[in-house]
Scaffold this active site. Structure first.
Site, PDB file in Angstrom:
ATOM      1  N   GLU A 118      31.250 -23.060 -30.710  1.00 57.02           N
ATOM      2  CA  GLU A 118      31.448 -22.619 -32.102  1.00 57.02           C
ATOM      3  C   GLU A 118      32.844 -22.981 -32.600  1.00 57.02           C
ATOM      4  O   GLU A 118      33.011 -23.376 -33.749  1.00 57.02           O
ATOM      5  CB  GLU A 118      31.206 -21.111 -32.228  1.00 57.02           C
ATOM      6  N   TYR A 122      32.640 -15.172 -39.123  1.00 57.17           N
ATOM      7  CA  TYR A 122      31.498 -16.052 -38.871  1.00 57.17           C
ATOM      8  C   TYR A 122      31.340 -16.327 -37.372  1.00 57.17           C
ATOM      9  O   TYR A 122      30.251 -16.186 -36.802  1.00 57.17           O
ATOM     10  CB  TYR A 122      31.668 -17.379 -39.630  1.00 57.17           C
ATOM     11  N   ASP A 137      27.934 -19.209 -43.314  1.00 61.49           N
ATOM     12  CA  ASP A 137      28.713 -20.438 -43.490  1.00 61.49           C
ATOM     13  C   ASP A 137      28.053 -21.212 -44.633  1.00 61.49           C
ATOM     14  O   ASP A 137      27.109 -20.717 -45.263  1.00 61.49           O
ATOM     15  CB  ASP A 137      28.779 -21.247 -42.190  1.00 61.49           C
TER      16      ASP A 137
END
Ligand code: SF4
Length: 377
Positions: free
Chosen positions: A50, A133, A151
């Site tokens: 990520e 996020y 996102d």
């Protein structure tokens, strides 16, 4: 779900959270790309992926993710590594603060969480480099626990499906809808499916609605309104032209100085260089005056060997490379410096333009070339 729940108010007509989650699940299992970080999604692998994907494309991340995991297989290995090794491994991916944050966070995870990533949003967000996020992504994908996350892809998909107009309040509605969907199925699958749908099908311009699991109830499709959430048109950035001179010293080893501690590429190394203010002077003469002014060295000879261009944000830089023969060992009063044999250059973290120069130097050395004519193989 009661009607005063924000997510219930955002659901498109004719669809429940459970139906949407089921549709996503089926589509993802049929259509998702096979990506290395999706195999064995342990908390550590999901976290690294990520962070790597934050500002780097999937195509660029694919080989680099596997390489990073080979070098630092778990949190403890990452925490035990030197920052220089981590920066070196991150080289070429850009946005180096991500590598520094990974390294700092790994140390915190070892010190405060027994070497295991936490699963709650608050603890995740307390770690350097993990925002709302990324915390939601780790919690849902790694731990399979319900999480909202927004996102650009998820915002566009859910905004279109539910007919949510872009606004500040819309962000909360999209978040709540995502949370509700992830709680209605497998959070790991649902949230990845939303991300994948935004990347492959619900494109900013020209969405491929015929392939979409939401096509029968999507508000944007039914009303043929794709103008919302189409993604902003990139603004014409004002480009600033810059000229620099970069000096490679013709000694047996390569003279490198550290990047300033508080600027871009901190923690990395570079060949000495300086901004050119007087564009009318020849690069070799500029290099000579930089050496004398900034390093107190009078070179025996200087030679302009080439130029390269690179761009960082709005700065489009023309970099003139000058090879200098020095009378003795160089130095630097203001920053750390070191001499590195060519064979060891590969292990030193260098910003991309410096790496290009290093590669040229190494190939010249392998070819036995000495541009100052001191003989070779
Ligand atoms: S139906 Fe079309 S607009 Fe709606 S979510 Fe799917 S791809 Fe996007």
């Amino acid at each position: 779900m009661t009607s005063d729940c924000p997510a219930a108010q955002s659901l498109p007509a004719g669809a429940s959270s459970a139906e949407m989650a089921t549709a996503l699940d089926g589509w993802f299992r049929r259509s998702a790309r096979r990506l290395p970080w999706r195999e064995a999604p342990t908390p550590y692998r999901v976290w690294i992926a990520e962070v790597m994907l934050q500002q780097t494309t999937v195509a660029a991340c694919r080989p680099r993710f596997e390489r990073f995991i080979r070098r630092f297989p778990d949190v403890r290995a990452l925490a035990a590594a030197s920052l220089e090794d981590v920066l070196s491994e991150w080289e070429g991916l850009g946005y180096y603060s991500r590598a520094r944050n990974l390294w700092s966070a790994a140390k915190m995870i070892v010190d405060f969480h027994g070497g295991e990533l936490p699963s709650d949003i608050e603890s995740l967000q307390a770690l350097p480099g993990i925002g709302k996020y990324t915390a939601g992504a780790i919690r849902s994908i790694a731990f399979d626990l319900p999480s909202g996350m927004v996102d650009a892809n998820i915002r566009r998909v859910l905004g279109r499906v539910a007919g949510i107009e872009p606004s500040n309040a819309a962000e909360r509605s999209v978040f709540q809808l995502c949370l509700s969907l992830s709680a209605s199925g497998s959070p790991r699958i649902v949230n990845q499916a939303l991300m994948e749908l935004g990347s492959l099908v619900c494109l900013p311009r020209g969405p491929l609605c015929g392939e979409c699991p939401f096509r029968s109830f999507c508000r944007a499709r039914l009303e043929e309104r794709f103008d919302c959430w189409h993604g902003s048109v990139p603004k014409e950035a004002r480009v600033v032209q810059v000229e620099e001179v970069c000096i490679t010293a013709s000694v047996e080893e390569n003279w490198l100085i550290s990047r300033p501690r508080d600027g871009r590429w901190r923690g990395m190394w570079e060949f000495p260089r300086a901004r050119v203010e007087d564009g009318s002077a020849a690069p070799a003469e500029l290099a000579r005056s930089v050496l004398e002014r900034d390093f107190g060295v009078v070179p025996v000879s200087v030679q302009h060997t080439g130029s390269l261009r690179y761009r960082v944000t709005v700065h489009d830089t023309q970099l003139h490379i000058v090879s200098a023969m020095l009378p003795g060992e160089p130095g630097c009063a203001l920053r750390e410096w070191r001499l590195v044999p060519p064979a060891e250059l590969a292990a030193i973290p260098l910003p991309s333009p410096m790496r290009r120069i290093a590669r040229t130097l190494i190939s010249q050395r392998l070819a036995g070339l000495d541009i100052h004519g001191r003989g070779g193989a």
